[in-house]
Each structure stands twice: as structure tokens, then as C-alpha cells.
Design an enzyme around this catalytic site. Structure first.
Site, PDB file in Angstrom:
ATOM      1  CB  SER A 277      25.066 -54.613 -84.699  1.00 15.00           C
ATOM      2  OG  SER A 277      25.564 -55.163 -85.902  1.00 15.00           O
TER       3      SER A 277
ATOM      4  CE1 TYR B 147      26.251 -59.023 -82.302  1.00 17.56           C
ATOM      5  CE2 TYR B 147      25.802 -58.536 -84.603  1.00 17.56           C
ATOM      6  CZ  TYR B 147      26.381 -58.190 -83.391  1.00 17.56           C
ATOM      7  OH  TYR B 147      27.074 -57.017 -83.274  1.00 17.56           O
TER       8      TYR B 147
END
Length: 225
Positions: free
Chosen positions: A119, A133
Site C-alpha cells: 500500500s 496498517y
């Protein structure tokens, strides 16, 4: 593209089976298999059932991921942090390990390809949203670098695709912040949100023989962000 596809899901059986049916309707071969990637036993079973249904493994897309509800780190629960790390990082490592056991000549196979999904959060850090995250996805980047070098002489290529903001349900179902998409849009140089198909195209390139000399790479699909 002619691949036989095992679709892993955790609990949304109906949609996974619908996708498998769509693939088969187009002349492909697909199965939907439930497994929680944070469980070693379920990962092993996932791979065993895949091979039983579709034959020897050749390509793996390591894609499972969650965020937990967005917020500051000092407001996050230990449970949210632990669950995110368990799925995104520990799960990815377990899947990669099992993939190697099915792909490596050391285990009687002929090699293959692994594509990990990271990501843009890994380099942006996601302050005020979900630093935990971002940290888990930073681990994916390290996993790719190390594993690509470890397996380079075994005919196994390992690469990463790093999506930026993409139109998926993770913003509603996981972060609890559906307004985030429009809030981030002005920060993207291309001034638009990515589509899942654009990420898929990058994955397909890295899976293909057209990327035969590409390993340890990180292909960013983020509209310039």
C-alpha cells in the site's frame, strides 16, 4: 488470461462463489475457498485444497488485508493493532512461506511467481488514520526484497504492487471513514481515484512472462501519490 484461479475469502462466500462462476462462464476454471490467512492451519489447508482442485501451483497473489477503524495511534486498541498485523503481515508471510513450499525446486517443483500487495501507506505513514496498517504494509515491502533475493536462483520471482487510493469497499467496511476517499482525492497528482482493474493490470504484468527478468521490484499504482 488463461489462469486457473483459486479465490480465497474469509466469510463472504456468496460473492466469492459468484466470481468463480463468472470466471467459469467465460471459459476459465475457478474455485472459491474459505480461509483466514492469519491461521497457519487454514493457510496450509487453503493451498492443499487449491492444488487438489486445480493442479500444481504456479502463481500466487498475496492480497488479504484489513485496516481497522481509522484514527490516531494513541486511540487505537491493542486488539485492532494485533488483528491488523496478524492478517496483513503475519498472514502474508505464512502465505508466502506456503507458496515457496509449493513452488521451489527444493520441494520438487519448477518455480513460479509471487506478487505481494502492499500500500502507498507504507511510505506515506498514514498519520491520523492507521499508522499500524502502514507499518504492516512496510513489512510487505521488506518481505518482497528479502524473499526475491532468497529465491532468485530457484526460478521464483517475487514482486510487489503498491496501490494508492482505489475504489474498493475497504473504506466503508474496514476504516469506518467513507468520506476519506473524497478527502484524499485533491492530494493525488492525477486528481482521481484508482480502479481495481488498474491494480489488476499491474499484477497481471508481474505474473506474466513479460516480467521474466523482474524480481524484487515494487510497482506503484497510485496516480503519482
Amino acid at each position: 488470461q488463461g489462469y486457473r484461479v483459486a479465490i480465497n475469502y474469509r466469510d463472504d462466500r456468496s460473492r466469492a462463489e459468484a466470481l468463480a462462476a463468472e470466471i467459469e462462464a467465460q471459459g476459465g476454471k475457478a474455485v472459491a475457498i474459505a480461509a483466514d490467512v492469519s491461521s497457519e492451519a487454514e493457510v496450509k489447508e487453503l493451498f492443499a485444497r487449491t492444488v487438489a482442485a486445480l493442479g500444481p501451483l504456479s502463481h500466487v497473489v498475496n492480497n488479504a488485508g484489513i485496516t481497522g477503524r481509522s484514527g490516531r495511534l494513541d486511540e487505537a486498541s491493542a486488539e485492532t493493532i494485533a488483528k491488523t498485523i496478524a492478517v496483513n503481515l503475519t498472514g502474508a508471510v505464512l502465505v508466502a512461506r506456503e507458496a515457496v513450499r509449493h513452488l521451489s525446486p527444493r520441494h520438487g517443483s519448477k518455480g513460479g511467481v509471487i506478487v505481494n500487495i502492499s500500500s502507498a501507506a507504507a511510505t506515506l505513514g498514514s498519520p491520523g488514520e492507521y499508522i499500524w496498517y502502514a507499518a504492516s504494509k512496510g513489512g510487505i515491502d521488506s518481505l518482497t526484497i528479502g524473499l526475491a533475493r532468497e529465491l532468485a536462483e530457484e526460478g521464483i520471482r517475487v514482486n510487489t504492487v503498491t496501490p494508492g487510493m482505489v475504489e474498493t469497499e475497504i473504506h466503508d467496511r474496514s476504516t469506518g471513514d467513507p468520506a476519506r476517499v473524497e478527502r484524499i482525492r485533491p492530494l493525488i497528482p492525477m486528481k482521481r481515484i484508482g480502479k481495481p482493474e488498474e491494480v489488476a493490470d499491474a499484477v497481471l504484468y508481474l505474473l506474466s512472462d513479460g516480467a521474466y527478468y523482474v524480481t524484487g521490484a515494487n510497482l506503484r499504482v497510485s496516480g503519482g501519490r
